[in-house]
Design an enzyme around this catalytic site. Structure first.
Site, mmCIF file in Angstrom:
data_model
loop_
_atom_site.group_PDB
_atom_site.id
_atom_site.type_symbol
_atom_site.label_atom_id
_atom_site.label_comp_id
_atom_site.label_asym_id
_atom_site.label_seq_id
_atom_site.Cartn_x
_atom_site.Cartn_y
_atom_site.Cartn_z
ATOM 1 N N THR A 127 1.536 -1.986 17.401
ATOM 2 C CA THR A 127 0.630 -1.065 16.709
ATOM 3 C C THR A 127 -0.669 -0.848 17.470
ATOM 4 O O THR A 127 -1.135 -1.738 18.190
ATOM 5 C CB THR A 127 0.279 -1.630 15.314
ATOM 6 O OG1 THR A 127 -0.881 -0.953 14.811
ATOM 7 C CG2 THR A 127 -0.034 -3.112 15.344
ATOM 8 N N GLU A 129 -3.372 -0.997 16.130
ATOM 9 C CA GLU A 129 -4.332 -1.973 15.586
ATOM 10 C C GLU A 129 -4.632 -3.081 16.590
ATOM 11 O O GLU A 129 -5.658 -3.742 16.495
ATOM 12 C CB GLU A 129 -3.778 -2.597 14.307
ATOM 13 C CG GLU A 129 -4.032 -1.805 13.048
ATOM 14 C CD GLU A 129 -5.485 -1.860 12.586
ATOM 15 O OE1 GLU A 129 -6.024 -0.792 12.257
ATOM 16 O OE2 GLU A 129 -6.086 -2.950 12.564
ATOM 17 N N TYR A 151 -3.893 -8.851 10.600
ATOM 18 C CA TYR A 151 -2.712 -8.022 10.891
ATOM 19 C C TYR A 151 -2.619 -7.728 12.391
ATOM 20 O O TYR A 151 -1.558 -7.880 13.007
ATOM 21 C CB TYR A 151 -2.806 -6.719 10.081
ATOM 22 C CG TYR A 151 -1.798 -5.678 10.487
ATOM 23 C CD1 TYR A 151 -0.501 -5.705 9.993
ATOM 24 C CD2 TYR A 151 -2.140 -4.657 11.380
ATOM 25 C CE1 TYR A 151 0.433 -4.751 10.374
ATOM 26 C CE2 TYR A 151 -1.216 -3.705 11.768
ATOM 27 C CZ TYR A 151 0.068 -3.756 11.268
ATOM 28 O OH TYR A 151 0.984 -2.814 11.652
ATOM 29 N N LYS A 155 0.260 -8.984 14.975
ATOM 30 C CA LYS A 155 1.085 -8.017 15.712
ATOM 31 C C LYS A 155 0.969 -8.256 17.223
ATOM 32 O O LYS A 155 1.929 -8.056 17.970
ATOM 33 C CB LYS A 155 0.674 -6.589 15.354
ATOM 34 C CG LYS A 155 1.225 -6.120 14.012
ATOM 35 C CD LYS A 155 2.720 -5.824 14.092
ATOM 36 C CE LYS A 155 3.280 -5.264 12.806
ATOM 37 N NZ LYS A 155 4.705 -4.930 12.881
HETATM 38 N N1 GDD Z 1 -6.288 2.106 2.878
HETATM 39 C C1 GDD Z 1 -7.514 2.626 2.762
HETATM 40 N N2 GDD Z 1 -8.006 2.910 1.516
HETATM 41 N N3 GDD Z 1 -8.203 2.882 3.896
HETATM 42 C C2 GDD Z 1 -9.434 3.447 3.759
HETATM 43 C C3 GDD Z 1 -9.982 3.756 2.520
HETATM 44 C C4 GDD Z 1 -9.237 3.481 1.338
HETATM 45 O O1 GDD Z 1 -9.674 3.710 0.216
HETATM 46 N N4 GDD Z 1 -11.211 4.328 2.731
HETATM 47 C C5 GDD Z 1 -11.388 4.364 4.058
HETATM 48 N N5 GDD Z 1 -10.327 3.830 4.693
HETATM 49 C C6 GDD Z 1 -10.175 3.678 6.153
HETATM 50 C C7 GDD Z 1 -9.777 2.279 6.609
HETATM 51 O O2 GDD Z 1 -10.915 1.418 6.618
HETATM 52 C C8 GDD Z 1 -9.236 2.596 7.998
HETATM 53 O O3 GDD Z 1 -10.292 2.694 8.910
HETATM 54 C C9 GDD Z 1 -8.604 3.989 7.819
HETATM 55 O O4 GDD Z 1 -9.099 4.500 6.577
HETATM 56 C C10 GDD Z 1 -7.084 3.993 7.771
HETATM 57 O O5 GDD Z 1 -6.652 3.012 6.838
HETATM 58 P P1 GDD Z 1 -5.093 2.867 6.430
HETATM 59 O O6 GDD Z 1 -4.548 4.155 5.984
HETATM 60 O O7 GDD Z 1 -5.028 1.711 5.486
HETATM 61 O O8 GDD Z 1 -4.364 2.560 7.821
HETATM 62 P P2 GDD Z 1 -4.728 1.561 9.019
HETATM 63 O O9 GDD Z 1 -5.284 2.381 10.146
HETATM 64 O O10 GDD Z 1 -5.559 0.421 8.552
HETATM 65 O O11 GDD Z 1 -3.314 0.965 9.419
HETATM 66 C C11 GDD Z 1 -2.147 1.771 9.522
HETATM 67 O O12 GDD Z 1 -1.947 2.204 10.838
HETATM 68 C C12 GDD Z 1 -1.667 1.168 11.784
HETATM 69 C C13 GDD Z 1 -1.501 1.826 13.153
HETATM 70 O O13 GDD Z 1 -2.747 1.917 13.785
HETATM 71 C C14 GDD Z 1 -0.966 0.935 9.018
HETATM 72 O O14 GDD Z 1 0.174 1.751 8.933
HETATM 73 C C15 GDD Z 1 -0.658 -0.200 9.970
HETATM 74 O O15 GDD Z 1 0.505 -0.903 9.530
HETATM 75 C C16 GDD Z 1 -0.433 0.396 11.353
HETATM 76 O O16 GDD Z 1 -0.142 -0.620 12.277
#
Ligand code: GDD
Length: 348
Positions: A127, A129, A151, A155
């Protein structure tokens, strides 16, 4: 007929990958964690015919005797190891479970391949991440890693496990370094789906604002349906290698929110700062966004943007869906779901 196992098949990527491999004529086996309902998750949105062609195995990625038997009995051509604790936010609250599942589960599969089925090729869902506090923008396969969450750390251990088993035992193991990829099959806790669903509800009359965390985080968001093809392409090469899949563009959570509301005809005006900021419907003053500090992470990744040149060059992979189209698609599906919750979304 080629035989493939998809772990974590009941999630977003499992749905698209199962559909893709069935379309290519594979015998598809699915691996998912047993629960009392034997819940099929996203697979309920496959056609009944597609569903009937998937052979499910219910188990736990930490149950190594079970995984050994599965790999030994089936000697898969390909394994796509997608099963994980995949929610970054939750990994801060459940670090041990995240380490156990994401590292231990990966180790169990590569070890089973080494012991019982050395010709099996395996894809590991690494990822973006892992880049975390990224040392360069955009990030590619040579960018150093600096994970910012349990996480991401777990990974990264999985990533090195793949490389180590590949180098030590000559196995065909690949790391797909995928940037965020979204769709209407996303879990509701991820930000794009949360925004799309919230915007659809508000457009239908809800007075409940969407409570978000960091609006400034920037992510490279693509369409999940495009990314599963990249996973498959990684296993069709003469030699295994690691690849970034990304769009090369990024947008902030704020921009995603504005576009989602724009799709339902609502223009947002922002007022206030920090935790007191709110987003209002410009037409009627209704508060549609509030900030909830509970959604901030102890350590955030400010910006991710990938460079998928290697995948384009060597795999012939490309993204086909723009960010605007992706957001529009997700919002439209949520609007349709409110009208007909039974609706099946089978188009890939
Ligand atoms: N979930 C969430 N909820 N995220 C928020 C919110 C909220 O209310 N408000 C702001 N965010 C911001 C998070 O802090 C982060 O910076 C961004 O939105 C994306 O959050 P997520 O959709 O939860 O995804 P992620 O980037 O943390 O992780 C996803 O992508 C990765 C690949 O880079 C997941 O799918 C991981 O499993 C994957 O590896």
């Amino acid at each position: 007929m080629k035989k493939a196992l998809i772990t974590g098949i009941t999630g977003q990527d499992g749905y698209f990958l199962a559909k893709f491999l069935l379309g290519k004529g594979y015998e598809v086996h699915g691996f998912a964690r047993r629960n009392s309902q034997m819940a099929l998750g996203t697979l309920v949105f496959l056609t009944p015919d597609e569903r009937s062609r998937i052979k499910m195995h219910w188990g736990d990625v930490l149950d190594h005797p079970f995984i050994d038997s599965l790999v030994r009995m089936n000697r898969y051509d390909e394994i796509y190891h997608l099963a994980a604790q995949s929610f970054v936010g939750l990994s801060f609250e459940n670090p041990k479970a995240t380490y156990d599942i994401n590292i231990g589960g990966t180790l169990n599969f590569v070890n089973a391949i080494k012991e019982y089925s050395q010709r099996t090729k395996m894809y590991f869902a690494a990822t973006s991440e892992m880049y975390g506090k990224a040392e360069a923008v955009p990030q590619d396969e040579r960018t150093p890693f600096h994970p910012r969450s349990p996480y991401g750390v777990a990974k990264l251990a999985g990533f090195w496990t793949i490389k180590n088993y590949r180098e030590s035992y000559g196995l065909y193991l690949t790391n797909g370094i995928l940037f965020n990829h979204e769709s209407e099959m996303r879990g509701p806790e991820f930000v794009t789906r949360k925004i799309a669903a919230g915007a659809a509800k508000i457009a239908r009359g809800s007075s409940e604002p969407i409570r978000l965390g960091n609006l400034e985080a920037r992510r490279d968001w693509g369409f999940a349906g495009d990314y599963v093809e990249g996973m498959w392409l990684m296993l069709q090469r003469p030699m295994p290698d690691d690849y970034v899949l990304a769009t090369g563009e990024n947008y902030s959570v704020r921009e995603c929110t504005e576009r989602a509301f724009g799709r339902v005809g609502i223009t947002i005006v922002w007022e206030g700062r920090g935790a007191d900021e709110i987003g209002k419907n410009a037409a009627n003053g209704q508060t549609v966004i509030t900030i909830d500090p509970a959604h901030f992470r102890p350590a955030e990744i400010d910006e991710l943007r990938g460079d998928a040149s290697k995948a384009k060059r060597e795999l012939g992979w490309t993204t086909r869906m723009s960010f605007d189209t992706l957001v529009a698609r997700m919002v439209d599906v949520e609007v349709a779901r409110l009208k007909r919750p039974d609706l099946q979304f089978t188009q890939a």
